[in-house]
Design a protein around this motif. Structure first.
Motif, PDB file in Angstrom:
ATOM      1  N   LEU A 112       0.831  -1.204   0.000  1.00  0.00           N
ATOM      2  CA  LEU A 112       0.000   0.000   0.000  1.00  0.00           C
ATOM      3  C   LEU A 112       0.869   1.259   0.000  1.00  0.00           C
ATOM      4  O   LEU A 112       0.591   2.216  -0.729  1.00  0.00           O
ATOM      5  CB  LEU A 112      -0.933   0.005   1.205  1.00  0.00           C
ATOM      6  CG  LEU A 112      -1.864   1.197   1.357  1.00  0.00           C
ATOM      7  CD1 LEU A 112      -2.821   1.293   0.177  1.00  0.00           C
ATOM      8  CD2 LEU A 112      -2.642   1.097   2.660  1.00  0.00           C
ATOM      9  N   GLU A 113       1.940   1.246   0.783  1.00  0.00           N
ATOM     10  CA  GLU A 113       2.866   2.384   0.800  1.00  0.00           C
ATOM     11  C   GLU A 113       3.453   2.615  -0.598  1.00  0.00           C
ATOM     12  O   GLU A 113       3.470   3.736  -1.090  1.00  0.00           O
ATOM     13  CB  GLU A 113       4.001   2.135   1.800  1.00  0.00           C
ATOM     14  CG  GLU A 113       3.609   2.335   3.245  1.00  0.00           C
ATOM     15  CD  GLU A 113       3.613   3.794   3.639  1.00  0.00           C
ATOM     16  OE1 GLU A 113       4.683   4.378   3.863  1.00  0.00           O
ATOM     17  OE2 GLU A 113       2.506   4.357   3.717  1.00  0.00           O
ATOM     18  N   SER A 114       3.922   1.555  -1.237  1.00  0.00           N
ATOM     19  CA  SER A 114       4.499   1.682  -2.586  1.00  0.00           C
ATOM     20  C   SER A 114       3.456   2.162  -3.585  1.00  0.00           C
ATOM     21  O   SER A 114       3.737   3.025  -4.432  1.00  0.00           O
ATOM     22  CB  SER A 114       5.084   0.346  -3.041  1.00  0.00           C
ATOM     23  OG  SER A 114       6.202   0.006  -2.255  1.00  0.00           O
ATOM     24  N   ALA A 115       2.252   1.631  -3.493  1.00  0.00           N
ATOM     25  CA  ALA A 115       1.173   2.038  -4.401  1.00  0.00           C
ATOM     26  C   ALA A 115       0.787   3.498  -4.170  1.00  0.00           C
ATOM     27  O   ALA A 115       0.489   4.232  -5.123  1.00  0.00           O
ATOM     28  CB  ALA A 115      -0.040   1.127  -4.229  1.00  0.00           C
ATOM     29  N   ARG A 116       0.805   3.929  -2.916  1.00  0.00           N
ATOM     30  CA  ARG A 116       0.479   5.330  -2.605  1.00  0.00           C
ATOM     31  C   ARG A 116       1.525   6.264  -3.200  1.00  0.00           C
ATOM     32  O   ARG A 116       1.184   7.280  -3.811  1.00  0.00           O
ATOM     33  CB  ARG A 116       0.369   5.519  -1.090  1.00  0.00           C
ATOM     34  CG  ARG A 116       0.001   6.941  -0.684  1.00  0.00           C
ATOM     35  CD  ARG A 116      -0.361   7.018   0.785  1.00  0.00           C
ATOM     36  NE  ARG A 116       0.685   6.540   1.656  1.00  0.00           N
ATOM     37  CZ  ARG A 116       1.706   7.286   2.091  1.00  0.00           C
ATOM     38  NH1 ARG A 116       1.812   8.548   1.711  1.00  0.00           N
ATOM     39  NH2 ARG A 116       2.603   6.775   2.917  1.00  0.00           N
ATOM     40  N   TYR A 117       2.788   5.926  -3.050  1.00  0.00           N
ATOM     41  CA  TYR A 117       3.843   6.767  -3.629  1.00  0.00           C
ATOM     42  C   TYR A 117       3.709   6.826  -5.152  1.00  0.00           C
ATOM     43  O   TYR A 117       3.860   7.887  -5.750  1.00  0.00           O
ATOM     44  CB  TYR A 117       5.228   6.264  -3.230  1.00  0.00           C
ATOM     45  CG  TYR A 117       5.496   6.322  -1.743  1.00  0.00           C
ATOM     46  CD1 TYR A 117       4.999   7.359  -0.948  1.00  0.00           C
ATOM     47  CD2 TYR A 117       6.251   5.344  -1.119  1.00  0.00           C
ATOM     48  CE1 TYR A 117       5.244   7.402   0.412  1.00  0.00           C
ATOM     49  CE2 TYR A 117       6.504   5.390   0.244  1.00  0.00           C
ATOM     50  CZ  TYR A 117       5.998   6.424   1.007  1.00  0.00           C
ATOM     51  OH  TYR A 117       6.246   6.467   2.352  1.00  0.00           O
TER      52      TYR A 117
END
Length: 126
Positions: A12-17
């Motif tokens: 989720l963190e990677s997708a948000r960035y």
């Protein structure tokens, strides 16, 4: 901590960035808690609406976000992410390329992980 939750929030963190770089406000809207508190490295505080508004209006454009370190810890339905990243962006005040340390807090609501709080601090030049 269950590996599944770590993997889910890390993804989720990677997708948000990626969504921030792409300016994908619709995708970000689903990832961010409605009562989000987002504190930028300059101390500016924004709500979810303000954060998304700056992206959609083009007042802030992320060019690159590179995760340098990242640690995730789970506390029930909350995951705390701490780390270091390099961000390149343009804002109303001009371009910024900076190394930052950050804390991101994700909560599980209705079987969906969402970012509820973010705070970044600009690090001294290395």
């Amino acid at each position: 901590m269950p590996v599944k939750n770590i993997d889910t929030v890390r993804a989720l963190e990677s997708a948000r960035y990626a969504a921030m770089i792409e300016g994908d406000v619709e995708q970000l809207d689903a990832m961010l808690y409605d009562d989000l508190l987002y504190v930028h490295s300059n101390g500016k505080r924004e709500t979810k609406e303000q954060f998304l508004g700056a992206l959609s209006a083009g007042r802030r454009r992320y060019h690159d976000i590179e995760i340098q370190t990242q640690e995730l810890r789970e506390f029930g339905d909350t995951v705390l992410v701490t780390g270091k990243l390099r961000i390149e962006l343009e804002s109303a005040t001009g371009p910024l390329s900076s190394l930052m340390t950050y804390i991101a807090v994700h909560v599980l609501q209705k079987n969906q992980w969402q970012l509820i709080s973010w705070q970044a601090t600009r690090m001294a030049s290395e």
